[in-house]
Design a protein around this motif. Structure first.
Motif, PDB file in Angstrom:
ATOM      1  N   ASP A 141       2.950   1.875  -2.245  1.00  0.00           N
ATOM      2  CA  ASP A 141       3.219   2.092  -3.668  1.00  0.00           C
ATOM      3  C   ASP A 141       1.975   2.724  -4.311  1.00  0.00           C
ATOM      4  O   ASP A 141       0.983   2.013  -4.565  1.00  0.00           O
ATOM      5  CB  ASP A 141       3.553   0.767  -4.342  1.00  0.00           C
ATOM      6  N   PRO A 142       1.974   4.020  -4.594  1.00  0.00           N
ATOM      7  CA  PRO A 142       0.775   4.678  -5.142  1.00  0.00           C
ATOM      8  C   PRO A 142       0.306   4.066  -6.461  1.00  0.00           C
ATOM      9  O   PRO A 142      -0.903   4.010  -6.712  1.00  0.00           O
ATOM     10  CB  PRO A 142       1.212   6.134  -5.318  1.00  0.00           C
ATOM     11  N   GLU A 143       1.238   3.634  -7.308  1.00  0.00           N
ATOM     12  CA  GLU A 143       0.841   3.056  -8.591  1.00  0.00           C
ATOM     13  C   GLU A 143       0.097   1.745  -8.379  1.00  0.00           C
ATOM     14  O   GLU A 143      -0.912   1.468  -9.039  1.00  0.00           O
ATOM     15  CB  GLU A 143       2.067   2.844  -9.475  1.00  0.00           C
ATOM     16  N   ARG A 157       0.805  -1.227   0.000  1.00  0.00           N
ATOM     17  CA  ARG A 157       0.000   0.000   0.000  1.00  0.00           C
ATOM     18  C   ARG A 157       0.839   1.280   0.000  1.00  0.00           C
ATOM     19  O   ARG A 157       0.309   2.368  -0.215  1.00  0.00           O
ATOM     20  CB  ARG A 157      -0.964  -0.012   1.196  1.00  0.00           C
ATOM     21  N   ALA A 182      -1.051   9.328   3.028  1.00  0.00           N
ATOM     22  CA  ALA A 182      -0.029   8.485   2.409  1.00  0.00           C
ATOM     23  C   ALA A 182      -0.349   7.024   2.731  1.00  0.00           C
ATOM     24  O   ALA A 182      -1.183   6.732   3.592  1.00  0.00           O
ATOM     25  CB  ALA A 182       1.358   8.854   2.926  1.00  0.00           C
ATOM     26  N   GLN A 183       0.299   6.141   1.995  1.00  0.00           N
ATOM     27  CA  GLN A 183       0.121   4.699   2.198  1.00  0.00           C
ATOM     28  C   GLN A 183      -1.356   4.308   2.191  1.00  0.00           C
ATOM     29  O   GLN A 183      -1.839   3.580   3.060  1.00  0.00           O
ATOM     30  CB  GLN A 183       0.821   4.228   3.471  1.00  0.00           C
ATOM     31  N   ALA A 184      -2.063   4.833   1.194  1.00  0.00           N
ATOM     32  CA  ALA A 184      -3.472   4.493   0.958  1.00  0.00           C
ATOM     33  C   ALA A 184      -4.343   4.792   2.166  1.00  0.00           C
ATOM     34  O   ALA A 184      -5.317   4.088   2.446  1.00  0.00           O
ATOM     35  CB  ALA A 184      -3.600   3.023   0.548  1.00  0.00           C
TER      36      ALA A 184
END
Length: 310
Positions: free
Chosen positions: A22-24, A20, A147-149
């Motif tokens: 990783d934004p992509e 999570r 951040a981190q979903a």
């Protein structure tokens, strides 16, 4: 009584902490055709025909576009599950966007939900609430970004950049047994409670305390009861809004009671037979979704509350 009888425990998600960040990857998960989205409005569940909404397809993207915050709950059997906060819009708009008929508090629903459903909604509620109420850095006051979903927030000031994690507020709840041959437990009536509304003692953990120390302090401060041995029983996530309830059984060193008159109006010892009578034919063991009721029913030798589905 099994630990699995506790509400709000055991979310069915792989929370994918390594992915999570990783934004992509998170964006790819949301773009999947099988993505599921749980919408909430100001900490309330959105319902259609009495059932909590789980949006999919085009509707999930409409909701996400209007949401103030969306977070990744995780993968359930490989399916990505997100939650979205519609608190920025008014209630009619939130209902329209999610194709819901009403909104309601999660605790009003818990008795008729499966444990995985209740746990998922509690998880979503707690994480969305934290994001909505953590808009600024507590150190420098600068805005904080998600951040981190949605599992972390980061201060946007370059000279600060503090990483903020969801706050959990631990509290203990304790069933205290009296000394002597006949099993008895302590129940108390709190200030403002109905005349026959008795429950277990509970309180928040303070800085520098152990959990056992909190049990002993709360018992002494509120009820004037001295507790010796303290035994851990179980814990329950309590996202109302950010609690963790930790259950114990404590052994009183004597049967003296001296209530403080502030938190408690009265307290007394109840036999096991009296507790069973209260649960079966009287006011019950307290809220069906609470670890307090679980502790009391367990001590009385009864099964899970019939109000809670297995």
């Amino acid at each position: 009584m099994a630990f699995d009888d506790l509400a709000y425990t055991g979310t069915p998600h792989d929370r994918v902490p390594a992915r999570r960040a990783d934004p992509e990857w998170v964006a790819d998960q949301f773009a999947r055709p099988d993505v599921q989205l749980v919408p909430m409005w100001r900490d309330r569940c959105l319902l259609a025909a009495g059932v909590p909404i789980v949006a999919t397809g085009h509707r999930s993207r409409q909701i996400a576009a209007a949401a103030g915050e969306s977070v990744l709950l995780g993968l359930e059997d490989g399916t990505p599950v997100f939650a979205a906060d519609l608190s920025a819009v008014d209630e009619p708009t939130a209902l329209r966007l999610s194709a819901a008929q009403e909104s309601t508090d999660l605790r009003r629903l818990a008795a008729r939900l499966s444990h995985p459903q209740a746990a998922t909604l509690a998880y979503a509620r707690g994480l969305l609430h934290w994001n909505r109420h953590t808009r600024f850095c507590g150190v420098c006051g600068s805005p904080a970004r998600s951040a981190q979903a949605g599992h972390v927030r980061v201060c946007t000031a370059l000279d600060c950049a503090r990483v903020l994690f969801p706050r959990i507020e631990p509290a203990v709840i304790v069933l205290i047994e009296s000394p002597g041959a006949e099993p008895r437990c302590l129940l108390a009536r709190h200030h403002g409670a109905d005349p026959d509304s008795f429950s277990l003692l509970a309180g928040f953990v303070e800085i520098g305390e152990s959990l056992e120390g909190t049990v002993r302090r709360e018992a002494a401060e509120e009820a004037g009861v001295t507790v010796g041995t303290v035994t851990y029983q179980g814990s329950q996530g309590w996202p109302f809004p950010s609690g963790m309830m930790i259950g114990f059984v404590g052994q009183a060193l004597d049967d003296r009671i001296d209530v403080d008159g502030a938190e408690l109006l009265e307290a007394r010892w109840f036999t096991r037979g009296e507790v069973v009578e209260r649960i079966v034919d009287g006011p019950g063991a307290g809220p069906a979704d609470s670890i307090g009721g679980w502790l009391l029913r367990s001590w009385a030798g009864l099964g899970a509350s019939p109000e809670v589905r297995p």
